[in-house]
Design a protein around this motif. Structure first.
Motif, PDB file in Angstrom:
ATOM      1  N   LYS A  81      13.026   3.492   9.005  1.00  0.00           N
ATOM      2  CA  LYS A  81      12.938   2.164   8.410  1.00  0.00           C
ATOM      3  C   LYS A  81      11.483   1.824   8.103  1.00  0.00           C
ATOM      4  N   VAL A  82      11.264   1.116   7.015  1.00  0.00           N
ATOM      5  CA  VAL A  82       9.938   0.618   6.669  1.00  0.00           C
ATOM      6  C   VAL A  82      10.023  -0.904   6.623  1.00  0.00           C
ATOM      7  N   LEU A  83       9.296  -1.553   7.523  1.00  0.00           N
ATOM      8  CA  LEU A  83       9.262  -3.001   7.623  1.00  0.00           C
ATOM      9  C   LEU A  83       7.917  -3.475   7.082  1.00  0.00           C
ATOM     10  N   LEU A  84       7.945  -4.275   6.031  1.00  0.00           N
ATOM     11  CA  LEU A  84       6.699  -4.768   5.447  1.00  0.00           C
ATOM     12  C   LEU A  84       6.433  -6.200   5.896  1.00  0.00           C
ATOM     13  N   GLY A  85       5.282  -6.389   6.543  1.00  0.00           N
ATOM     14  CA  GLY A  85       4.879  -7.729   6.938  1.00  0.00           C
ATOM     15  C   GLY A  85       4.339  -8.505   5.758  1.00  0.00           C
ATOM     16  N   ILE A  86       4.789  -9.740   5.621  1.00  0.00           N
ATOM     17  CA  ILE A  86       4.346 -10.589   4.508  1.00  0.00           C
ATOM     18  C   ILE A  86       3.750 -11.900   5.024  1.00  0.00           C
ATOM     19  N   SER A  87       3.378 -11.917   6.288  1.00  0.00           N
ATOM     20  CA  SER A  87       2.822 -13.138   6.883  1.00  0.00           C
ATOM     21  C   SER A  87       1.540 -13.542   6.175  1.00  0.00           C
ATOM     22  N   ASP A  88       1.295 -14.840   6.168  1.00  0.00           N
ATOM     23  CA  ASP A  88       0.090 -15.365   5.542  1.00  0.00           C
ATOM     24  C   ASP A  88      -0.166 -16.761   6.083  1.00  0.00           C
ATOM     25  N   THR A  89      -1.115 -17.457   5.483  1.00  0.00           N
ATOM     26  CA  THR A  89      -1.551 -18.750   5.998  1.00  0.00           C
ATOM     27  C   THR A  89      -0.700 -19.920   5.523  1.00  0.00           C
ATOM     28  N   LEU A  91       3.325 -21.032   3.222  1.00  0.00           N
ATOM     29  CA  LEU A  91       4.553 -20.593   2.571  1.00  0.00           C
ATOM     30  C   LEU A  91       4.327 -20.042   1.165  1.00  0.00           C
ATOM     31  N   PRO A  92       3.512 -20.682   0.295  1.00  0.00           N
ATOM     32  CA  PRO A  92       3.314 -20.114  -1.044  1.00  0.00           C
ATOM     33  C   PRO A  92       2.750 -18.691  -1.003  1.00  0.00           C
ATOM     34  N   SER A  93       1.821 -18.442  -0.076  1.00  0.00           N
ATOM     35  CA  SER A  93       1.224 -17.108   0.026  1.00  0.00           C
ATOM     36  C   SER A  93       2.225 -16.090   0.563  1.00  0.00           C
ATOM     37  N   ILE A  94       3.064 -16.500   1.491  1.00  0.00           N
ATOM     38  CA  ILE A  94       4.103 -15.608   2.009  1.00  0.00           C
ATOM     39  C   ILE A  94       5.044 -15.201   0.884  1.00  0.00           C
ATOM     40  N   LEU A  95       5.478 -16.159   0.099  1.00  0.00           N
ATOM     41  CA  LEU A  95       6.400 -15.862  -1.008  1.00  0.00           C
ATOM     42  C   LEU A  95       5.720 -14.999  -2.074  1.00  0.00           C
ATOM     43  N   ALA A  96       4.427 -15.225  -2.288  1.00  0.00           N
ATOM     44  CA  ALA A  96       3.687 -14.401  -3.253  1.00  0.00           C
ATOM     45  C   ALA A  96       3.576 -12.961  -2.757  1.00  0.00           C
ATOM     46  N   ASN A  97       3.347 -12.782  -1.464  1.00  0.00           N
ATOM     47  CA  ASN A  97       3.301 -11.432  -0.902  1.00  0.00           C
ATOM     48  C   ASN A  97       4.636 -10.723  -1.110  1.00  0.00           C
ATOM     49  N   HIS A 108      13.090  -3.610   5.174  1.00  0.00           N
ATOM     50  CA  HIS A 108      13.082  -4.971   5.699  1.00  0.00           C
ATOM     51  C   HIS A 108      11.745  -5.664   5.413  1.00  0.00           C
ATOM     52  N   TRP A 109      11.809  -6.990   5.397  1.00  0.00           N
ATOM     53  CA  TRP A 109      10.624  -7.834   5.478  1.00  0.00           C
ATOM     54  C   TRP A 109      10.448  -8.303   6.921  1.00  0.00           C
ATOM     55  N   VAL A 110       9.218  -8.667   7.283  1.00  0.00           N
ATOM     56  CA  VAL A 110       8.947  -9.308   8.576  1.00  0.00           C
ATOM     57  C   VAL A 110       8.075 -10.528   8.326  1.00  0.00           C
ATOM     58  N   ILE A 111       8.440 -11.645   8.964  1.00  0.00           N
ATOM     59  CA  ILE A 111       7.642 -12.871   8.819  1.00  0.00           C
ATOM     60  C   ILE A 111       7.233 -13.430  10.176  1.00  0.00           C
TER      61      ILE A 111
END
Length: 307
Positions: A81-89, A91-97, A108-111
């Motif tokens: 499995k490859v889980l990509l972290g998209i955390s950011d500072t 919500l707009p930046s998380i969605l952009a990631n 999967h995504w990870v938040i």
């Protein structure tokens, strides 16, 4: 990707919360990253979490996140499995990631929701807004020590009601919330992963699906052996191996985990997997030679468990 929840595999899983290698001149080292993933695959690692806290996500540019994620997907492919972290500072930046990486072939995504004034007013609706935009399953990373977001069992239940939220990585520490989540699994279908290296044996024996561990970059083979012994119901051997992980953790990270990034990277460099111990975390600079010597002695004493 399917919305179906529940574990992909029947056996207990070890997911490596992978470090991000840099060169001596502080550039992204994609060749070392590829060797790191290949080593994990040789040791039977079930998944890789890219761009998490251990991966220094907050110190990567959007382009570096993209390049690192591309290499991970290319090297790992369908082998794990490859889980990509998209955390950011925020919500707009998380969605952009998420949008920037959505064309990659990962599982999967990870938040991790941010803390402080930029954090969610309502963690449930915040998680659901991210899941609404997701094109594949998503793990919610629960780490109240990082973002000061403390959830009730009812809030977990509400979060997990979203069909895209597949599971929880629990790094809260302590046994109470782990047991609360295991009880919740009696009525709610979701995957549960332990995030504390200290409790892999007992958490898997209690019923967690696996562990997502930062120290798995170094000790992935040893952690997989813990999981196998739990699968065999040999809890004494699993416990003995767990004690070895804890001993190594102290010697590589330091007694207070003060070298959590540079220490692990130096160990991986000494093992011949990455080229440099460089970390972008300011507090990880100038690790003393005495600690490097301790790490070398630790790796030499445990090579049969690591390679």
């Amino acid at each position: 990707m399917s919305d179906q929840k529940g574990s992909v595999f029947n056996l207990k899983q070890i997911v490596s919360a992978a470090i991000t290698p840099f060169t001596n001149d502080n550039k992204l080292d994609l060749e070392s990253a590829a060797r790191l993933y290949e080593a994990g695959l040789r040791h039977g690692i079930d998944g890789f979490f890219i761009c998490g806290s251990m991966g220094e996500w907050a110190l990567l540019t959007a382009r570096e996140r993209r390049e690192l994620s591309e290499v991970a997907c290319d090297v790992i492919g369908s082998k794990a499995k490859v889980l990509l972290g998209i955390s950011d500072t925020g919500l707009p930046s998380i969605l952009a990631n998420m949008e920037r990486l959505s064309d990659l072939k990962h599982s999967h995504w990870v938040i991790v929701p941010p803390g402080g004034w930029a954090g969610p007013g309502n963690p449930v609706s915040y998680a659901h807004r991210i899941a609404d935009a997701a094109d594949r399953p998503l793990y919610f990373y629960y780490i109240p020590g990082f973002n000061n977001i403390v959830l009730t069992v009812d809030q977990f239940r509400e979060i997990l009601a979203h069909p895209r939220i597949a599971g929880i990585k629990n790094s809260a520490g302590g046994i109470r919330i782990r047991k609360e989540l295991l009880i919740l699994r009696q009525t709610v279908d979701f995957e549960l992963y332990e995030g504390e290296e200290w409790g892999i044996d007992e958490s898997l024996a209690m019923g967690c699906d696996g562990a997502i561990a930062g120290f798995a970059s170094v000790a992935g083979k040893l952690m997989k052996n813990i999981a196998r012994e739990v699968d065999r119901a040999d809890l004494k051997t699993a416990c003995d191996l767990q004690f070895r992980v804890i001993d190594m953790f102290h010697k590589v990270y330091g007694d207070s985990a003060q070298w959590w990034s540079a220490g692990q990277k130096y160990a991986l460099k000494y093992m011949g997997i990455i080229s440099s111990e460089t970390s972008r975390v300011d507090a990880q600079q100038d690790m003393p030679e005495s600690h490097r010597a301790q790490i070398r002695a630790c790796i030499d004493a445990n090579r049969d468990y690591l390679e």
